[in-house]
Design an enzyme around this catalytic site. Sequence first.
Site, PDB file in Angstrom:
ATOM      1  N   GLU A  34     -25.520  45.278 -16.249  1.00 35.55           N
ATOM      2  CA  GLU A  34     -24.147  45.354 -15.741  1.00 35.55           C
ATOM      3  C   GLU A  34     -23.187  45.778 -16.845  1.00 35.55           C
ATOM      4  O   GLU A  34     -22.166  45.152 -17.085  1.00 35.55           O
ATOM      5  CB  GLU A  34     -23.722  44.020 -15.112  1.00 35.55           C
ATOM      6  CG  GLU A  34     -22.615  44.199 -14.093  1.00 35.55           C
ATOM      7  CD  GLU A  34     -22.284  42.948 -13.300  1.00 35.55           C
ATOM      8  OE1 GLU A  34     -21.387  43.044 -12.443  1.00 35.55           O
ATOM      9  OE2 GLU A  34     -22.905  41.885 -13.505  1.00 35.55           O
ATOM     10  N   TYR A 105     -31.705  45.416 -13.394  1.00 35.49           N
ATOM     11  CA  TYR A 105     -30.569  44.749 -12.754  1.00 35.49           C
ATOM     12  C   TYR A 105     -30.741  44.874 -11.244  1.00 35.49           C
ATOM     13  O   TYR A 105     -30.439  45.907 -10.657  1.00 35.49           O
ATOM     14  CB  TYR A 105     -29.257  45.378 -13.225  1.00 35.49           C
ATOM     15  CG  TYR A 105     -28.009  44.814 -12.599  1.00 35.49           C
ATOM     16  CD1 TYR A 105     -27.878  43.457 -12.344  1.00 35.49           C
ATOM     17  CD2 TYR A 105     -26.948  45.657 -12.289  1.00 35.49           C
ATOM     18  CE1 TYR A 105     -26.723  42.952 -11.777  1.00 35.49           C
ATOM     19  CE2 TYR A 105     -25.782  45.162 -11.731  1.00 35.49           C
ATOM     20  CZ  TYR A 105     -25.668  43.802 -11.472  1.00 35.49           C
ATOM     21  OH  TYR A 105     -24.517  43.297 -10.906  1.00 35.49           O
ATOM     22  N   ASP A 142     -31.443  40.629 -14.954  1.00 39.32           N
ATOM     23  CA  ASP A 142     -30.787  39.884 -13.892  1.00 39.32           C
ATOM     24  C   ASP A 142     -31.519  40.189 -12.591  1.00 39.32           C
ATOM     25  O   ASP A 142     -31.338  41.245 -11.995  1.00 39.32           O
ATOM     26  CB  ASP A 142     -29.320  40.307 -13.822  1.00 39.32           C
ATOM     27  CG  ASP A 142     -28.535  39.573 -12.750  1.00 39.32           C
ATOM     28  OD1 ASP A 142     -29.135  38.750 -12.027  1.00 39.32           O
ATOM     29  OD2 ASP A 142     -27.324  39.826 -12.626  1.00 39.32           O
ATOM     30  N   ASN A 144     -31.226  38.291  -9.882  1.00 38.32           N
ATOM     31  CA  ASN A 144     -30.329  37.894  -8.794  1.00 38.32           C
ATOM     32  C   ASN A 144     -31.028  37.068  -7.715  1.00 38.32           C
ATOM     33  O   ASN A 144     -30.637  37.101  -6.546  1.00 38.32           O
ATOM     34  CB  ASN A 144     -29.641  39.119  -8.181  1.00 38.32           C
ATOM     35  CG  ASN A 144     -28.216  39.288  -8.717  1.00 38.32           C
ATOM     36  OD1 ASN A 144     -27.484  38.308  -8.843  1.00 38.32           O
ATOM     37  ND2 ASN A 144     -27.850  40.514  -9.043  1.00 38.32           N
ATOM     38  N   ASP A 239     -20.098  35.952 -17.164  1.00 40.42           N
ATOM     39  CA  ASP A 239     -20.484  34.851 -16.288  1.00 40.42           C
ATOM     40  C   ASP A 239     -21.977  34.534 -16.404  1.00 40.42           C
ATOM     41  O   ASP A 239     -22.465  33.587 -15.785  1.00 40.42           O
ATOM     42  CB  ASP A 239     -20.104  35.128 -14.832  1.00 40.42           C
ATOM     43  CG  ASP A 239     -20.552  36.488 -14.336  1.00 40.42           C
ATOM     44  OD1 ASP A 239     -21.006  37.318 -15.142  1.00 40.42           O
ATOM     45  OD2 ASP A 239     -20.434  36.744 -13.118  1.00 40.42           O
TER      46      ASP A 239
END
Length: 250
Positions: A34, A105, A142, A144, A239
């Site tokens: 990201e 990602y 990531d 997710n 984050d």
Amino acid sequence: MKIATWNVNGIRARQVQLEEWIKAEQPEVICLQEIKAAPEQIPESLVSIDGYWCYWHGGKGYSGVGLHVRKDAVAERPKFFHPQFDHEHRVVAAAINGLLVVSIYVPNGGKDFAAKMKFFAALDAYVAAVHESATPLVVCGDINIAHTARDVHPRERKDSAIGQLPEERAAFDHLLGHGLIDVARALHPDADDLFTWWAPWRNLRQRNIGWRIDYILASQAVAARATKCEAYREVGTSDHGPVVATFTWP
């Protein structure tokens, strides 16, 4: 060999933090997600990080990944490439000292859940093919998906939430079935507070009320050489926190 992954949530916003973290941590391999920047938008001091072979793969303001390899760890610049299922600048890979390392990602799925599952299925097929070839593999990034309920703080657990859906967790199980080991969980099987992402409100990060959605996944032979894998909640203002694993790999 130290391999690190971090969703920086905007490389330009995290420029100084990233530079300080790299200087302190000195990983042999850095996987970033990201980055939210096209290559021409990367801050000048990060275009070619001192001491690293750098590769940036992104578009303006959305998604994007990076993969960087310390020059003293390899004889020459690695060949960076994108598996065929790459879209929206979400995947980059390279062969490094006998390892195939992938920075990835996975889409969040909030806007297009079907696209997330399609992407994950393509990742699964790619990992299956690599496993069949017996190539040592490390997948960083990531994902997710919180793999199990333990990977979500009790206050955040919700079976109907994207990232915790049964079909997502089943897909993650299937991915691991191709010879991959979740390195952090293998080293910390009983940890109930091992999180990598915190919603940016109600001081959830400070209270460590989060999800574990960032992973270092490794082939069994590679994972067997892991001596450490930690998530760092106190690093940076993304984050997400970085995850760093150490392997006894030549």
